[in-house]
Design an enzyme around this catalytic site. Structure first.
Site, PDB file in Angstrom:
ATOM      1  N   ASP A  53      12.510  69.030  -8.254  1.00 52.95           N
ATOM      2  CA  ASP A  53      13.712  68.418  -7.454  1.00 52.95           C
ATOM      3  C   ASP A  53      14.264  67.501  -8.451  1.00 52.95           C
ATOM      4  OD1 ASP A  53      14.248  69.651  -4.976  1.00 52.95           O
ATOM      5  OD2 ASP A  53      12.189  69.033  -4.542  1.00 52.95           O
ATOM      6  N   ASP A 193      13.693  76.042   1.703  1.00 55.23           N
ATOM      7  CA  ASP A 193      12.979  74.770   0.961  1.00 55.23           C
ATOM      8  C   ASP A 193      13.044  73.522   1.787  1.00 55.23           C
ATOM      9  OD1 ASP A 193      12.297  72.558  -0.507  1.00 55.23           O
ATOM     10  OD2 ASP A 193      14.164  72.646  -1.849  1.00 55.23           O
TER      11      ASP A 193
END
Length: 237
Positions: A53, A193
């Site tokens: 991320d 996710d």
């Protein structure tokens, strides 16, 4: 059991991943970043790729890591590296991510006024290209771009933070995207996710997900290797 102990020292594991229909991504958002290379190696035999991320402190409040860290990690793992951009200007990072060794990139449809130029630029880097959508964003926001992507990343939690509970409202979105991808006969992988664990994984797969991404469900455990192994085994059942 296969998940009970680490591989013996000196034994080189084969590069192939555990065969199954669904794929597992290990998100380093909750990994020990001071030991990132070691953390990634722990899960390399059980995760199909490493999910990273990249947050800019603007699109989402947290500020995480970027291409420099990905380049530093690249020599330490053979696992594909997937950069999930939670940033305001994703196009500015694409070339650098490609040079850093990222294998795939996904950016948020909410972050750009027109995804098409970003998709074209991302395609030119040679990476897999994906588009992401937050829980509040309807699937209609990305339907026009399905032919132009390799991956769709559906967030089941609000972007920015790990450890949030899975939002059950995500399941109909997964089902809708699965139906549309199949109707068009597209070779697009559907990722989920956020909030992925032993309780939610099966529901995501039944809804039509191809890929599950787990952060806390793996690196939030006292034994990430075992957690990844057990989650991977569950997904293969």
């Amino acid at each position: 059991t296969p998940c009970s102990s680490p591989p013996s020292a000196g034994v080189k594991r084969p590069p192939a991943r555990i065969a199954a229909v669904a794929k597992l991504g290990a998100s380093i958002l909750t990994a020990d970043l001071a030991r990132l290379a070691d953390e990634v190696k722990l899960v390399g035999d059980h995760a199909d790729f490493i999910h990273i991320d990249v947050m800019d402190g603007h699109f989402v409040p947290p500020l995480t890591i970027g291409p420099i860290v990905i380049a530093a990690l690249r020599p330490h793992t053979d696992s594909p590296l997937h950069a999930h951009l939670q940033v305001e200007a994703p196009e500015a990072l694409l070339d650098e991510l490609g040079r850093a060794g990222a294998n795939a990139v996904a950016f948020h449809v909410e972050a750009v006024p027109d995804p098409v130029p970003v998709l074209r630029k991302a395609r030119g880097t040679g990476m897999r290209v994906g588009i992401s959508l937050a829980p509040a964003t309807p699937v209609e926001a990305i339907l026009a771009y399905l032919e132009d992507v390799d991956d769709v990343v559906v967030l089941a939690v609000e972007p920015g933070w790990a450890g949030q509970p899975f939002q059950l409202e995500t399941l109909p979105k997964i089902e809708a995207l699965r139906s549309e991808i199949d109707r068009r006969e597209l070779d697009v992988e559907l990722h989920v996710d956020g909030g992925v664990n032993h309780e939610t994984a099966a529901r995501c797969l039944r809804a039509g997900a191809d890929v599950l991404v787990a952060a806390t469900g793996i690196f939030g455990s006292d034994d990430p290797r075992r957690a990844a192994c057990e989650l991977r085994t569950l997904m293969g059942e």
